[in-house]
Design a protein around this motif. Sequence first.
Motif, PDB file in Angstrom:
ATOM      1  N   TYR A  69       3.086 -48.155 -18.634  1.00 37.93           N
ATOM      2  CA  TYR A  69       3.256 -46.803 -19.166  1.00 37.93           C
ATOM      3  C   TYR A  69       3.348 -46.869 -20.677  1.00 37.93           C
ATOM      4  CZ  TYR A  69       4.387 -45.461 -14.395  1.00 37.93           C
ATOM      5  OH  TYR A  69       4.333 -45.243 -13.046  1.00 37.93           O
TER       6      TYR A  69
ATOM      7  N   TRP B 252      -7.050 -45.957 -17.569  1.00 38.66           N
ATOM      8  CA  TRP B 252      -5.903 -45.193 -18.040  1.00 38.66           C
ATOM      9  C   TRP B 252      -5.897 -43.800 -17.426  1.00 38.66           C
ATOM     10  CZ3 TRP B 252      -1.808 -47.036 -20.570  1.00 38.66           C
ATOM     11  CH2 TRP B 252      -1.923 -48.328 -21.064  1.00 38.66           C
ATOM     12  N   LYS B 253      -4.707 -43.346 -17.064  1.00 41.15           N
ATOM     13  CA  LYS B 253      -4.520 -42.029 -16.449  1.00 41.15           C
ATOM     14  C   LYS B 253      -3.579 -41.201 -17.322  1.00 41.15           C
ATOM     15  CE  LYS B 253      -2.328 -39.865 -12.477  1.00 41.15           C
ATOM     16  NZ  LYS B 253      -1.437 -40.100 -11.338  1.00 41.15           N
ATOM     17  N   TYR B 254      -3.968 -39.971 -17.594  1.00 39.53           N
ATOM     18  CA  TYR B 254      -3.108 -39.030 -18.305  1.00 39.53           C
ATOM     19  C   TYR B 254      -2.094 -38.489 -17.311  1.00 39.53           C
ATOM     20  CZ  TYR B 254      -1.742 -34.784 -20.821  1.00 39.53           C
ATOM     21  OH  TYR B 254      -1.039 -33.784 -21.443  1.00 39.53           O
ATOM     22  N   GLU B 255      -0.819 -38.751 -17.564  1.00 36.72           N
ATOM     23  CA  GLU B 255       0.246 -38.302 -16.661  1.00 36.72           C
ATOM     24  C   GLU B 255       0.709 -36.888 -17.000  1.00 36.72           C
ATOM     25  OE1 GLU B 255       1.174 -39.909 -14.058  1.00 36.72           O
ATOM     26  OE2 GLU B 255       0.569 -41.980 -14.417  1.00 36.72           O
TER      27      GLU B 255
ATOM     28  N   GLU C 271      -6.482 -38.179 -28.533  1.00 38.56           N
ATOM     29  CA  GLU C 271      -5.060 -38.394 -28.263  1.00 38.56           C
ATOM     30  C   GLU C 271      -4.428 -39.221 -29.372  1.00 38.56           C
ATOM     31  OE1 GLU C 271      -2.483 -37.068 -27.032  1.00 38.56           O
ATOM     32  OE2 GLU C 271      -2.929 -37.394 -24.914  1.00 38.56           O
TER      33      GLU C 271
ATOM     34  N   TRP D  25       0.836 -41.797 -20.685  1.00 42.85           N
ATOM     35  CA  TRP D  25      -0.390 -42.376 -20.145  1.00 42.85           C
ATOM     36  C   TRP D  25       0.018 -43.632 -19.382  1.00 42.85           C
ATOM     37  CZ3 TRP D  25      -5.521 -40.721 -20.824  1.00 42.85           C
ATOM     38  CH2 TRP D  25      -5.696 -39.606 -21.649  1.00 42.85           C
ATOM     39  N   SER D  26      -0.725 -43.955 -18.315  1.00 42.14           N
ATOM     40  CA  SER D  26      -0.416 -45.165 -17.563  1.00 42.14           C
ATOM     41  C   SER D  26      -1.693 -45.800 -17.036  1.00 42.14           C
ATOM     42  CB  SER D  26       0.541 -44.862 -16.407  1.00 42.14           C
ATOM     43  OG  SER D  26      -0.116 -44.185 -15.359  1.00 42.14           O
TER      44      SER D  26
ATOM     45  N   LEU E 108      -7.053 -45.247 -25.498  1.00 41.11           N
ATOM     46  CA  LEU E 108      -6.880 -43.846 -25.135  1.00 41.11           C
ATOM     47  C   LEU E 108      -8.030 -43.034 -25.732  1.00 41.11           C
ATOM     48  CD1 LEU E 108      -3.036 -43.330 -25.714  1.00 41.11           C
ATOM     49  CD2 LEU E 108      -4.230 -43.854 -23.583  1.00 41.11           C
TER      50      LEU E 108
END
Length: 177
Positions: free
Chosen positions: A29, A60-63, A14, A50-51, A10
């Motif tokens: 996730y 990685w994608k910040y949800e 974060e 995050w997923s 990450l």
Amino acid sequence: MNRQVFNPFLPNYEYIPDGEPYVFGDRLYIFGSHDRFNGKFFCMNDYVCWSAPIDNLAEWKYEGVIYRKTQDPMNKLGLFHMYAPDVAQGADGRFYLYYSLNFFGVMAIAVSDTPAGQYEFYDYVSHLDGTKYSSRKGDPFLFDPGVLVDDDGAVYLYFGFAPSSSSVNYRWEKAQI
């Protein structure tokens, strides 16, 4: 093409301690506490998620924020911290976020239709008569939940800081998830 995954995976800004990774569908996730940069205490922020696709853990994608501290009825001003959460998918297909609030010994639950939220407050872990679990004499102090949904749909809640004389688990049937 061969890609490298780096640690930390990450971004450096974060802080997600007590991370719980789960695969739901084709994504991994990460749920956890949420510390603040230069915070005077831990777990001061709202929960985020995050997923990443399970076939590419470099993406990685910040949800976003999935649950705010102020959504808990006991924390309308957002002054209390939310500690290490756990997430489980219920038999109804919905996702249940279990968390403890500050050092109250109370465990709360929020629910969402998707793993990445938005979660809405659902209830507190309670006795069958509706009194909050841990409010009666002899009840253990609830903290840092661990949730298991068994193959038969039974929900088991495990938690930290149980009495030293025994390992405690609690099958919570009120939710019927």
